[in-house]
Design a protein around this motif. Sequence first.
Motif, PDB file in Angstrom:
ATOM      1  N   ASP A  63       0.830  -1.205   0.000  1.00 41.79           N
ATOM      2  CA  ASP A  63       0.000   0.000   0.000  1.00 41.79           C
ATOM      3  C   ASP A  63       0.864   1.255   0.000  1.00 41.79           C
ATOM      4  O   ASP A  63       0.499   2.269  -0.621  1.00 41.79           O
ATOM      5  N   TYR A  87       1.099  -8.440  -4.731  1.00 46.12           N
ATOM      6  CA  TYR A  87       0.160  -7.503  -4.094  1.00 46.12           C
ATOM      7  C   TYR A  87      -1.271  -8.013  -4.242  1.00 46.12           C
ATOM      8  O   TYR A  87      -2.043  -8.058  -3.271  1.00 46.12           O
ATOM      9  N   ARG A  96     -10.163  -4.749  -4.252  1.00 45.42           N
ATOM     10  CA  ARG A  96      -8.848  -4.189  -4.567  1.00 45.42           C
ATOM     11  C   ARG A  96      -7.955  -5.223  -5.242  1.00 45.42           C
ATOM     12  O   ARG A  96      -7.129  -4.886  -6.100  1.00 45.42           O
TER      13      ARG A  96
END
Length: 324
Positions: free
Chosen positions: A45, A61, A73
């Motif tokens: 992040d 990620y 996300r």
Amino acid sequence: MRRKYGRLRKKANVVVFPGTFEKLVEKGLTSVEKGEFEQAVEAFDQAIVYEPDFPEFLGPYAVALYETKDFERAKEIAARLLHSGTANYIDVMELYLTISIQLQQYDEVEMTIGTLIDEGIVPDALLSKFRYLRELNGRLSERFAEDEPKIQTKPLTLEEFLKLDTLTQQYALASLEGTDLNDMIPLLKGIVELPEVAPLILTFALTLLHQAGYEEKVTIRKFNRERVVIPAELTMPGQDSMTLEVLDEIERLLFKEPSRLEMAKGLIEKFTITSFPFGWGNYEPKEVAEAYLNYIEYLFTGESFAETELSCYIQQIDNDSDLL
């Protein structure tokens, strides 16, 4: 070898010290390798603020976001990686589709897989995997989507199941939870009696046999251990008295150290699920709790710990539970 960037970066109008971005990426990648997905997300992040389009960490990620159940996300990051022109397009597409299934976006998954297959984008070696992913998507769509026509699907054979990768096997079994399992019992019984199947897959299959109320004996082999059980009579992972006593003991020992306590609880949960239906053996709850204390100290400090039979078993379960 990971690429290093030496130029100065700015966040807003503040100059970022050289190496900051690289350290964040390194921390995130290391955390993913260790199965510490929340720490990985935290690092990524921060890293993505400096380099929004840097493709090296987008895959890990997306995986970390997926493992922490931040599916929206995770899909966004996977899509960004697909648009980057990654060389691992098919692998990333599989992850993207898996995330989309979690989001119950069944129509998009069906359309995407159909297009990939029709246009010959999926390599021949992976066709069976994508076809089964398509079938799994259809089964889940039938289960969750309202006002959709029911589609009869043929039960998967043991041979077909074993050709799937471990992640797809997991989703195949997850799709069966809460359904009528009568037709699936031969498959589930076949899975639990195969020691070469991943330990977590054995656990999933065994808990489904428990759900089905299966009252015949089956032989389970994991971690060089063997046990004959009747699935219907089993206590589910983490609900047995031994686990509850170990948790009580670990809370007593670590109540002043919340970080270590949370890590211990996570390790114990991983153990009970991965090793099921086996436990820690004939050790007392206090001995088990103290073994976790030593192992956690090793994880925090990197210093060696007493390699007893119990501590090595705990470490083995911890490592193997991260392979799924």
